[in-house]
Every structure is written in structure tokens, then in C-alpha cells.
Write an enzyme that holds these catalytic residues in place. Structure first.
Site, PDB file in Angstrom:
ATOM      1  N   THR A  70       5.736  -5.687  -0.155  1.00 14.61           N
ATOM      2  CA  THR A  70       5.299  -4.872   1.135  1.00 14.61           C
ATOM      3  C   THR A  70       5.468  -5.989   2.410  1.00 14.61           C
ATOM      4  OG1 THR A  70       3.840  -3.421  -0.084  1.00 14.61           O
ATOM      5  CG2 THR A  70       3.483  -3.625   2.364  1.00 14.61           C
ATOM      6  N   GLN A 187      12.278  -4.179  -7.427  1.00 16.99           N
ATOM      7  CA  GLN A 187      12.644  -3.425  -8.625  1.00 16.99           C
ATOM      8  C   GLN A 187      13.547  -4.146  -9.466  1.00 16.99           C
ATOM      9  OE1 GLN A 187      10.727  -1.296 -10.290  1.00 16.99           O
ATOM     10  NE2 GLN A 187       9.257  -1.041  -8.656  1.00 16.99           N
ATOM     11  N   ALA A 208       6.385 -10.647  -7.271  1.00 14.93           N
ATOM     12  CA  ALA A 208       6.410 -11.353  -8.316  1.00 14.93           C
ATOM     13  C   ALA A 208       5.837 -10.320  -9.704  1.00 14.93           C
ATOM     14  CB  ALA A 208       5.387 -12.854  -8.471  1.00 14.93           C
ATOM     15  N   CYS A 337       2.179   4.023  -4.998  1.00 15.40           N
ATOM     16  CA  CYS A 337       1.656   4.390  -3.471  1.00 15.40           C
ATOM     17  C   CYS A 337       1.703   5.796  -3.495  1.00 15.40           C
ATOM     18  CB  CYS A 337       2.418   3.691  -2.757  1.00 15.40           C
ATOM     19  SG  CYS A 337       2.763   1.924  -2.735  1.00 15.40           S
TER      20      CYS A 337
HETATM   21  N1  PLP Z   1       9.545  -1.934  -2.698  1.00 15.07           N
HETATM   22  C1  PLP Z   1       9.679  -1.571  -3.630  1.00 15.07           C
HETATM   23  C2  PLP Z   1      11.224  -0.843  -4.186  1.00 15.07           C
HETATM   24  C3  PLP Z   1       8.849  -1.283  -4.750  1.00 15.07           C
HETATM   25  O1  PLP Z   1       8.999  -0.636  -5.789  1.00 15.07           O
HETATM   26  C4  PLP Z   1       7.611  -1.809  -4.407  1.00 15.07           C
HETATM   27  C5  PLP Z   1       6.289  -1.489  -5.229  1.00 15.07           C
HETATM   28  O2  PLP Z   1       6.371  -0.544  -6.036  1.00 15.07           O
HETATM   29  C6  PLP Z   1       7.283  -2.426  -3.064  1.00 15.07           C
HETATM   30  C7  PLP Z   1       8.468  -2.689  -2.177  1.00 15.07           C
HETATM   31  C8  PLP Z   1       5.901  -3.024  -2.793  1.00 15.07           C
HETATM   32  O3  PLP Z   1       5.640  -4.127  -3.404  1.00 15.07           O
HETATM   33  P1  PLP Z   1       4.109  -4.904  -3.535  1.00 15.07           P
HETATM   34  O4  PLP Z   1       3.747  -4.050  -4.500  1.00 15.07           O
HETATM   35  O5  PLP Z   1       4.679  -6.226  -3.957  1.00 15.07           O
HETATM   36  O6  PLP Z   1       3.911  -4.909  -2.241  1.00 15.07           O
END
Ligand code: PLP
Length: 395
Positions: A70, A187, A208, A337
Site C-alpha cells: 500500500t 502478487q 514481503a 480489503c
Molecule cells: N497491491 C496488490 C495487488 C495487492 O494484492 C495488495 C494486497 O493484497 C496490495 C497492493 C497491498 O499490499 P499490502 O498488504 O502490503 O499493503
């Protein structure tokens, strides 16, 4: 418990956990401190940087540590936006309708700050074409945007469908046109071979916990010479691009996860075989089922090894997921999410599914530790659950 939700998060590898432990104990120094404890921590952070860089074919100096996918996405988009606004005062983002919320919501926020956002729709199997990006670039240029005012952000692979986008074609096109290109590869990193130079990407986000590392740490690849403004200001770590005390244990764990993923990339074949077997079983044994996205991976329609998204006619995914959960199977309706928002998946809606179809879809994502026994057991339970729910609804 049978865990089939690796796209939400994957278990940290044992060697990852072991590598992190000393940095919570006797090696707890702040990696920015000048004394011996700090220098030790700093050395570990720099070693991790080399491992992460090697995983994606980057230079260590092009890796910026973040708190996860994110933040990496936010840094990439806000960073490009602020840089363009400082230089010319205009900014246009070209992205897709099925990006993760970390990109889509950021795009929305940028719109509020005066950016123009162009959103491309994927086709019915979940793919964007390089022609679409080309046409959007043409439209943006005809509206007077200069190349340094443009950013293209197209995800490497979709998190719900597992569809791998033509990133190399898009990257080459952007490179030739002199336009900045970001890809959210959260991913994909650690699951498929990926080289930032072969792909011609300028910015790449990763996290990670999606490749066997700890939660709460990730990185943004920033190609040398890319104009990007900071998103977090403070002590000036990461060459001023990302201030804040280093998450040394997390970064060390991510480095080990990167090394293991690189060494074990060939084992992803086992994951895709498990996924393919599970999919074949579903299609054979459960009636009125559809695969969202291409039924099988091909050269033209590539898929991540572990993703499967299936639609069960007449079944509400929320009920199915609850029932599966009560029987020890973890799967999901979309991204973690999206589960919090309880709205039909924007990804499935973007490929043309109705609300009802999106609400009857379930994502199963497989990982290295899954076994054939588990997928056989999961298939048996899934079949029972679908039958029960259909009987309850239709008699
Ligand atoms: N981008 C994608 C394609 C994701 O699948 C995710 C999480 O599922 C994120 C961003 C967000 O990553 P993080 O959980 O490390 O914030």
C-alpha cells in the site's frame, strides 16, 4: 485448517522468522545510529537490499524500503504527482479499473488534488492490452499533456483473478515514448520470474508477506534517475525518499524471503499443478460452475501459479465462505480489503460480471506448503457445501 488464501497473505517461511529474531533481541540497534549496534543493523539492512534487488534484477541502490504494498503504491503515485506538479503544475495518470484499492483510492485522492485520471477497462477475462494504453497516451497527448506530466500504472498481475498483464509490451511502449511506468507487482514478486530491465518498468511495488516474508514491510523499486518526490518526510532515510526508522527485523526477514523465493522459483510449478488439479476437480464434480478469467493459462493469457477464481451459480459467496470456514477452509470472496467493505468485487464487476455473479464468486489461492491431500479434502468439502447451500435455497 486448510489455508487457500495465499493472495491475502502467506505464512512466513521458518528461515525468515529465524533470521528476524536476533534483531528483536541482542541485535536491536537502530540502523541509522553511528555506533557499533547501529552499524550491525545497517549491514543487515544493506544485505537484505541486495537480496531484494537480485530478486527483480535491480541495483541495490534502486530499492526503497516501505511498510508494504500500500505504501509503495502511494509513494509511486503521489511521488510522481508531486514531482510533476513541482515541475509543470499538471499531472495525468493512466491506470486500470481493476487495480488494487491501494492504487485506485490513491488515484481518487490525486483527482481531488487536481490530477486527471484515465481508467482503462479490462476485457472479460481480465486483461488490459498495450493498444489500450497506447490509445490513452494518445488521448492524453492530444489534450496537451507533456510526457513528463504522465504516469502509466498497470498492475503486473491482478490480485483476484491472477491474470498477468502485458507489462513488457506496455513498459517498452512507455520507455520509447519517455513516459514513466509503474507496476503494482505485489502478487507476482517471488512467484514468477521478473526482471525490471527486461520489463522496462520505472517503478515497481512489492510486499514481503505475499512471498513468504513478514507482514508490514515491502519495497518500491525506483529506477535510477526517476523524478519522484518523497511521500513521507522526516529523518531523511532512503536518500530522503522514505523517512522513518528502519524496520530492521522486517527488512531482514524480507531479504531472506527474497533469497528463498529466488532459489525456489521452480517449485511454483507444483503450486500451479495443485491449482490446476483443484480446478479440474471443481469443473468435473460440481455443476453450474464458471471460472472467472481464462479457464487455463496460455502464452497469450498467462496466469499466476496459485490463483483460481470460481463462480457457483445460485450460491452466495458470503454463505459459502462462512460454511467453508466452519469446516476449516480459508478462502476469500475477493481481496482482504474488499472483504472489509462488503461490496461486490470491483475487479469482477470490471470484467463485466453482474452484482449477483460477483457475489457468487470465490477466490482460492494456493501456496508452496499446500499438499494434494489438502486440495482433495478441500474439494470434497466444497462440493458438499455448494450442494447444501443450493438445496437450502432451491429445495
Ligand atoms: N497491491 C496488490 C495487488 C495487492 O494484492 C495488495 C494486497 O493484497 C496490495 C497492493 C497491498 O499490499 P499490502 O498488504 O502490503 O499493503
Amino acid at each position: 485448517m486448510i489455508y487457500l488464501d495465499h493472495a491475502a497473505t502467506s505464512p512466513a517461511l521458518p528461515e525468515v522468522f529465524a533470521s528476524m529474531e536476533p534483531f528483536y533481541k541482542e541485535r536491536f540497534g537502530n540502523a541509522s545510529s553511528a555506533h557499533a549496534m547501529g552499524r550491525q543493523a545497517r549491514e543487515a539492512v544493506e544485505n537484505a537490499r541486495k537480496e531484494v534487488a537480485a530478486l527483480i534484477g535491480a541495483l541495490p541502490s534502486e530499492i526503497v524500503f516501505t511498510s508494504g504494498g500500500t505504501e509503495s503504491d502511494n509513494q509511486a503515485l503521489f511521488g510522481a504527482f508531486h514531482h510533476a506538479m513541482e515541475v509543470t503544475g499538471r499531472f495525468c495518470l493512466i491506470t486500470t479499473a481493476f487495480e488494487h484499492e491501494a492504487v485506485l483510492e490513491t488515484a481518487h485522492a490525486l483527482e481531488g488534488l487536481g490530477a486527471e485520471v484515465m481508467v482503462l477497462l479490462p476485457d472479460s477475462e481480465g486483461y488490459i492490452s498495450s493498444e489500450q494504453v497506447w490509445n490513452a497516451l494518445g488521448a492524453a497527448r492530444s489534450r496537451g499533456y507533456l510526457k513528463e506530466e504522465l504516469l502509466v500504472s498497470v498492475m503486473f498481475a491482478n490480485n483476484e483473478l491472477g491474470t498477468i498483464q502485458p507489462v513488457r509490451e506496455i513498459g517498452e511502449m512507455c520507455r520509447k515514448a519517455g513516459i514513466l511506468f509503474h507496476t503494482d507487482a505485489v502478487q507476482a514478486v517471488g512467484h514468477v520470474p521478473l526482471d525490471v530491465n527486461a520489463l522496462s518498468v520505472d517503478l515497481l511495488s512489492a510486499s514481503a508477506h505475499k512471498f513468504g516474508g513478514p507482514q508490514g514491510v515491502g519495497f518500491l523499486y525506483v529506477r535510477q534517475g526517476t523524478g519522484l518526490s518523497p511521500f513521507l518526510y522526516g529523518g531523511g532515510q532512503e536518500n530522503g525518499l522514505r523517512s522513518g526508522t528502519y524496520n530492521t527485523p522486517g527488512i531482514v526477514g524480507m531479504g531472506v524471503a527474497a533469497k528463498c523465493s529466488r532459489e525456489r522459483l521452480s517449485e511454483q510449478k507444483k503450486v500451479s499443478e495443485l491449482r490446476d488439479g483443484f480446478r479440474a476437480g471443481i469443473l468435473q464434480e460440481i455443476p453450474d460452475v464458471h471460472v472467472n478469467g481464462p479457464v487455463c493459462a496460455s502464452d497469450e493469457r498467462p496466469l499466476l501459479p496459485g490463483h483460481l477464481n470460481v463462480r457457483f451459480d445460485g450460491v452466495e459467496s458470503s454463505s459459502l465462505l462462512l460454511m467453508l470456514d466452519s469446516k476449516g477452509i480459508c478462502a476469500s470472496g475477493g481481496s482482504a480489503c474488499a472483504a472489509m467493505k462488503e461490496e461486490p468485487s470491483h475487479v469482477l464487476r470490471s470484467i463485466g460480471l453482474s452484482e449477483e455473479e460477483a457475489d457468487s464468486s470465490v477466490r482460492f489461492t494456493f501456496g508452496l506448503e499446500n499438499t494434494k491431500e489438502e486440495t482433495d479434502e478441500a474439494l470434497r468439502i466444497l462440493k458438499d457445501c455448494v450442494e447444501t447451500l443450493r438445496k437450502l435455497r432451491f429445495g
